[in-house]
Design a protein around this motif. Structure first.
Motif, PDB file in Angstrom:
ATOM      1  N   HIS A 189       0.797  -1.202  -0.040  1.00  0.00           N
ATOM      2  CA  HIS A 189       0.059   0.018   0.203  1.00  0.00           C
ATOM      3  C   HIS A 189       1.042   1.281   0.075  1.00  0.00           C
ATOM      4  CE1 HIS A 189      -3.516  -2.518   0.755  1.00  0.00           C
ATOM      5  NE2 HIS A 189      -2.879  -3.129   1.686  1.00  0.00           N
ATOM      6  N   LEU A 190       0.465   2.270  -0.537  1.00  0.00           N
ATOM      7  CA  LEU A 190       1.056   3.446  -0.870  1.00  0.00           C
ATOM      8  C   LEU A 190       1.306   4.229   0.728  1.00  0.00           C
ATOM      9  CD1 LEU A 190      -0.797   5.344  -3.562  1.00  0.00           C
ATOM     10  CD2 LEU A 190       1.526   4.518  -3.854  1.00  0.00           C
ATOM     11  N   THR A 191       0.627   3.762   1.584  1.00  0.00           N
ATOM     12  CA  THR A 191       0.675   4.229   3.089  1.00  0.00           C
ATOM     13  C   THR A 191       2.037   3.585   3.792  1.00  0.00           C
ATOM     14  OG1 THR A 191      -0.856   2.483   3.716  1.00  0.00           O
ATOM     15  CG2 THR A 191      -1.607   4.989   3.403  1.00  0.00           C
ATOM     16  N   GLY A 192       2.476   2.287   3.271  1.00  0.00           N
ATOM     17  CA  GLY A 192       3.601   1.887   3.729  1.00  0.00           C
ATOM     18  C   GLY A 192       4.946   2.628   3.151  1.00  0.00           C
ATOM     19  N   LEU A 193       5.065   3.449   2.535  1.00  0.00           N
ATOM     20  CA  LEU A 193       6.229   4.245   1.936  1.00  0.00           C
ATOM     21  C   LEU A 193       6.986   5.207   3.324  1.00  0.00           C
ATOM     22  CD1 LEU A 193       5.175   5.145  -1.610  1.00  0.00           C
ATOM     23  CD2 LEU A 193       7.222   3.592  -1.138  1.00  0.00           C
TER      24      LEU A 193
END
Length: 316
Positions: free
Chosen positions: A301-305
């Motif tokens: 997920h993009l939030t994991g970056l």
């Protein structure tokens, strides 16, 4: 029904075809036996592989089924016959080129005006709405909460026949411009606060929006980004990582890829990269997350970056 063993690159596995076409795996198997189509190839393990031409025909079939056609009348037809049938279907007088308004979208209400702008072929309205949303929301929420689900909704609308290819291309061009302008407007930090990241895709991967969303979020974290665009051969990725002295190589994969091929390519790249260069991978390819590979970090997920960048700072 099938031919002898073929390399994995010869087609898509059945799970990817289900996602691409919206036709269930069980239905594909039934059609294969009952109508003689599709006619999948087989990989070394005997698993089905569907060539791209058959996947495109399945998309046309799905569109006809959505208009009320019966499988027995359309599954055995070739592409030209399927297109002819689609062209004979009545069009909405208010939307000759687009099927967007023929069905109600099941997407969140926040996406409906944007989808309507795409279906109305109004790039100015779409660009205006997206630019204002970016300013109102801030870049990070704009990417994760609006652009990402909107991209998914546009892709699903195309698979279901509610958008044409040119409408999907319109969306891609507009959102690319909005994101690039947003990234360019970020004030540069006097000292980089994150790793230097090389962004690209491997051959056969044409989708670039995922990379651009990642670049926007990494730029917000103070990372220095070097984008090579799409379809960079493995050897060139490794050479570019050395030439640019990057700390991380980040790759994006959509769901059209065969998992075996993806894993083989990643192992090859990991072997060519310096041990000190991190390899981050993400996208909708499920094989990235079902069987993680040593030395490769999946970002589902993009939030994991953001936490991944924070972890890199901590260790370096």
């Amino acid at each position: 029904m099938s031919t002898p063993d073929h390399p994995d690159s010869a087609g898509l596995p059945i799970a990817a075809v289900e996602r691409e076409t919206g036709v269930a795996k069980d239905t594909l198997r039934v059609w294969e036996k009952r109508y003689g189509f599709p006619q999948p190839l087989r990989d070394g393990a005997g698993d089905r592989l569907y060539p791209s031409e058959q996947v495109q025909r399945l998309k046309l079939i799905r569109r006809l089924l959505d208009t009320g056609a019966r499988p027995g009348k359309v599954v055995g037809l070739d592409s030209a016959e399927l297109l002819s049938l689609l062209n004979q279907r009545p069009s909405s007088p208010s939307s000759v080129l687009s099927k967007t308004n023929l069905q109600a979208f099941s997407s969140p209400a926040t996406l409906a005006p944007l989808l309507d702008a795409i279906g109305a072929h109004d790039p100015q309205a779409l660009r205006h709405a997206l630019s204002h949303a970016q300013l109102r929301m801030g870049l990070a929420p704009f990417v994760t909460d609006l652009v990402a689900p909107l991209t998914t909704a546009v892709g699903e609308a195309w698979v279901q026949g509610r958008f044409e290819v040119f409408e999907e291309h319109l969306f891609t061009e507009v959102i690319t411009g909005v994101l690039r302008n947003a990234i360019a407007s970020l004030a540069p930090l006097p000292i980089p606060q994150g790793p230097k990241v090389l962004l690209t895709t491997l051959p056969q991967e044409l989708h670039s929006l995922g990379l651009l969303m990642v670049e926007a979020l990494l730029a917000l974290e103070g990372c220095t980004c070097v984008s090579l665009g799409t379809q960079t051969p493995v050897g060139d990725v490794a050479q570019a990582a050395v030439a640019h002295r990057t700390d991380v190589v980040a790759l994006s994969f959509s769901n059209v890829h065969n998992g075996t091929v993806v894993h083989a390519s990643l192992r090859e790249l990991r072997a060519q990269l310096s041990p000190t260069t991190a390899l981050w991978v993400g996208g909708s390819c499920t094989a990235l997350y079902q069987k993680p590979l040593e030395g490769i970090t999946p970002v589902q997920h993009l939030t994991g970056l953001q936490p991944l960048v924070a972890q890199w700072r901590h260790t370096h």
